[in-house]
Motif scaffolding. Sequence first.
Motif, PDB file in Angstrom:
ATOM      1  N   THR A  66       6.907   4.361   4.598  1.00 56.58           N
ATOM      2  CA  THR A  66       7.838   3.905   3.560  1.00 56.58           C
ATOM      3  C   THR A  66       7.217   2.819   2.676  1.00 56.58           C
ATOM      4  OG1 THR A  66       8.716   2.280   5.130  1.00 56.58           O
ATOM      5  CG2 THR A  66       9.952   4.323   4.910  1.00 56.58           C
ATOM      6  N   GLU A  90      -4.664  -7.016   2.700  1.00 59.67           N
ATOM      7  CA  GLU A  90      -3.409  -6.383   3.110  1.00 59.67           C
ATOM      8  C   GLU A  90      -3.731  -5.276   4.110  1.00 59.67           C
ATOM      9  OE1 GLU A  90       0.419  -3.855   1.375  1.00 59.67           O
ATOM     10  OE2 GLU A  90      -1.542  -3.580   0.484  1.00 59.67           O
ATOM     11  N   GLY A  92      -2.117  -1.913   5.550  1.00 60.22           N
ATOM     12  CA  GLY A  92      -1.028  -0.956   5.315  1.00 60.22           C
ATOM     13  C   GLY A  92      -0.743  -0.793   3.833  1.00 60.22           C
ATOM     14  N   THR A  93      -1.691  -0.171   3.109  1.00 52.29           N
ATOM     15  CA  THR A  93      -1.571  -0.008   1.646  1.00 52.29           C
ATOM     16  C   THR A  93      -0.333   0.789   1.261  1.00 52.29           C
ATOM     17  OG1 THR A  93      -3.993   0.223   1.685  1.00 52.29           O
ATOM     18  CG2 THR A  93      -2.880   0.667  -0.415  1.00 52.29           C
ATOM     19  N   TYR A  97       2.190  -0.618  -3.681  1.00 49.43           N
ATOM     20  CA  TYR A  97       3.110  -1.526  -4.393  1.00 49.43           C
ATOM     21  C   TYR A  97       2.882  -3.002  -4.038  1.00 49.43           C
ATOM     22  CZ  TYR A  97       7.574  -3.513  -5.966  1.00 49.43           C
ATOM     23  OH  TYR A  97       8.526  -4.287  -6.572  1.00 49.43           O
ATOM     24  N   SER A 140      -8.605   2.166   9.827  1.00 45.86           N
ATOM     25  CA  SER A 140      -7.688   1.276  10.532  1.00 45.86           C
ATOM     26  C   SER A 140      -7.951  -0.172  10.140  1.00 45.86           C
ATOM     27  CB  SER A 140      -7.860   1.419  12.046  1.00 45.86           C
ATOM     28  OG  SER A 140      -7.059   0.412  12.660  1.00 45.86           O
ATOM     29  N   THR A 157       1.728  -5.142   6.570  1.00 45.14           N
ATOM     30  CA  THR A 157       3.006  -4.535   6.158  1.00 45.14           C
ATOM     31  C   THR A 157       3.447  -3.430   7.114  1.00 45.14           C
ATOM     32  OG1 THR A 157       1.966  -2.950   4.655  1.00 45.14           O
ATOM     33  CG2 THR A 157       2.532  -5.099   3.739  1.00 45.14           C
ATOM     34  N   PRO A 213       5.602   1.250  12.373  1.00 42.66           N
ATOM     35  CA  PRO A 213       4.646   0.618  13.287  1.00 42.66           C
ATOM     36  C   PRO A 213       3.234   0.478  12.726  1.00 42.66           C
ATOM     37  CG  PRO A 213       5.564   2.650  14.219  1.00 42.66           C
ATOM     38  CD  PRO A 213       6.060   2.564  12.830  1.00 42.66           C
TER      39      PRO A 213
HETATM   40  N1  SAH Z   1       2.604  -2.021   1.758  1.00 45.62           N
HETATM   41  C1  SAH Z   1       3.118  -0.684   1.568  1.00 45.62           C
HETATM   42  C2  SAH Z   1       4.133  -0.280   2.624  1.00 45.62           C
HETATM   43  C3  SAH Z   1       3.430   0.210   3.761  1.00 45.62           C
HETATM   44  S1  SAH Z   1       4.237   1.027   5.074  1.00 45.62           S
HETATM   45  C4  SAH Z   1       3.677  -0.489   0.187  1.00 45.62           C
HETATM   46  O1  SAH Z   1       3.767  -1.465  -0.569  1.00 45.62           O
HETATM   47  O2  SAH Z   1       3.988   0.649  -0.160  1.00 45.62           O
HETATM   48  C5  SAH Z   1       2.997   0.656   6.307  1.00 45.62           C
HETATM   49  C6  SAH Z   1       1.683   1.377   6.118  1.00 45.62           C
HETATM   50  O3  SAH Z   1       0.813   0.895   7.130  1.00 45.62           O
HETATM   51  C7  SAH Z   1       1.762   2.887   6.300  1.00 45.62           C
HETATM   52  O4  SAH Z   1       1.268   3.535   5.169  1.00 45.62           O
HETATM   53  C8  SAH Z   1       0.889   3.149   7.535  1.00 45.62           C
HETATM   54  O5  SAH Z   1       0.168   4.347   7.475  1.00 45.62           O
HETATM   55  C9  SAH Z   1      -0.045   1.955   7.504  1.00 45.62           C
HETATM   56  N2  SAH Z   1      -0.668   1.606   8.790  1.00 45.62           N
HETATM   57  C10 SAH Z   1      -0.139   1.649  10.041  1.00 45.62           C
HETATM   58  N3  SAH Z   1      -1.036   1.213  10.952  1.00 45.62           N
HETATM   59  C11 SAH Z   1      -2.165   0.898  10.263  1.00 45.62           C
HETATM   60  C12 SAH Z   1      -3.444   0.419  10.643  1.00 45.62           C
HETATM   61  N4  SAH Z   1      -3.754   0.166  11.905  1.00 45.62           N
HETATM   62  N5  SAH Z   1      -4.357   0.201   9.668  1.00 45.62           N
HETATM   63  C13 SAH Z   1      -4.077   0.456   8.373  1.00 45.62           C
HETATM   64  N6  SAH Z   1      -2.883   0.932   7.954  1.00 45.62           N
HETATM   65  C14 SAH Z   1      -1.938   1.153   8.877  1.00 45.62           C
END
Ligand code: SAH
Length: 231
Positions: A66, A90, A92-93, A97, A140, A157, A213
Motif C-alpha cells: 500500500t 528510506e 520500502g519505496t 510517494y 532488501s 515505511t 510488514p
Molecule cells: N513508502 C511507500 C509505502 C510503502 S509500503 C510509499 O510511499 O508508497 C511498504 C513497502 O516496503 C512495500 O512496497 C514492501 O514491498 C516494502 N518492503 C517490505 N520489506 C522490505 C525490505 N526488507 N526491504 C525493502 N523493502 C521492503
Amino acid sequence: MNNKQKCMLDTIRQEAKFTASYTGREAFDERVMQAMQAVDREEFVSKDYIDLAFENGPLPIGHGQTISQPFIVALMTDLVDITTESVVLEIGTGSGYQAAVLSRLVRQVFTIERIPQLAESARQRLKALGYENIEVRSGSGYHGWKEKAPFDAIVVTAAATHIPQSLVDQLKPGARMVIPLGLPYMYQELMLVTKSKNGAIHTESVLGVSFVPLVMADDEAPINPHSNQSR
Ligand code: SAH
C-alpha cells in the motif's frame, strides 16, 4: 492546488492537532506541509483509485502493498527533523510517494524496495516526474545501504518486529530514524530512534499505527493474512 488537495492538507493539520498529546507536535513544519502540497498523490496511485488519491487513507499499489496514509507520511517526514543538506535513507519505496515528499526537503534520498516490479515502476515514475535526487535500489533494505551510509535520517515505511542493528549503525551521530514496530497486521507503534552526538541510542514510542510488514530475512516471503496456505 485543487479542492481535494486542500482538503487533504486540512485533514493533516487537524489530525496533527488530535494526536499532539502522543506525538508532541501540534503542527508540522511549514516546509513539510509545502512538500505535501507540492507532491501530487494522484501521480502515485493507479487509475482505479484516482478518486481516492487525496483521501487520508492508505491505498493498494499491487503486490499486496500500500501507499501510506498522507497524515502518516507527513508525520514521519516531520519527525526526522531533516534539513536541505540531509541525506536520507528510506526502506520500502512502494509507489515512491514518501521518497518524493522527502526529496523536496533534502539533498539526496536513497530508497530500497524488495519487490522488483514496484522498485522499477517507482524508478520510472520518479524519473518521469523529474525527481533527480532520488536513487531507487531493488533489494532488501533490512541491512540498510552500506555504501551510501551514514545517513542524517532513516525512514522505514514497513513494520518491523525489532529495530535492525544495521540501520542503527548507519545513522550519523545526531541523526534520527522512524520505524513502525510490532506484529504484522496487528497493533504497531511508530518508534522514533535518536542517536545522540556521543552515539547513545534513545527510543520513544510516538503513535499507534498500521503498516504492511517489513520482510526481515532476505529469503522470507511477505505474510498474507488472507491466505490459508501455511508457510
Ligand atoms: N513508502 C511507500 C509505502 C510503502 S509500503 C510509499 O510511499 O508508497 C511498504 C513497502 O516496503 C512495500 O512496497 C514492501 O514491498 C516494502 N518492503 C517490505 N520489506 C522490505 C525490505 N526488507 N526491504 C525493502 N523493502 C521492503
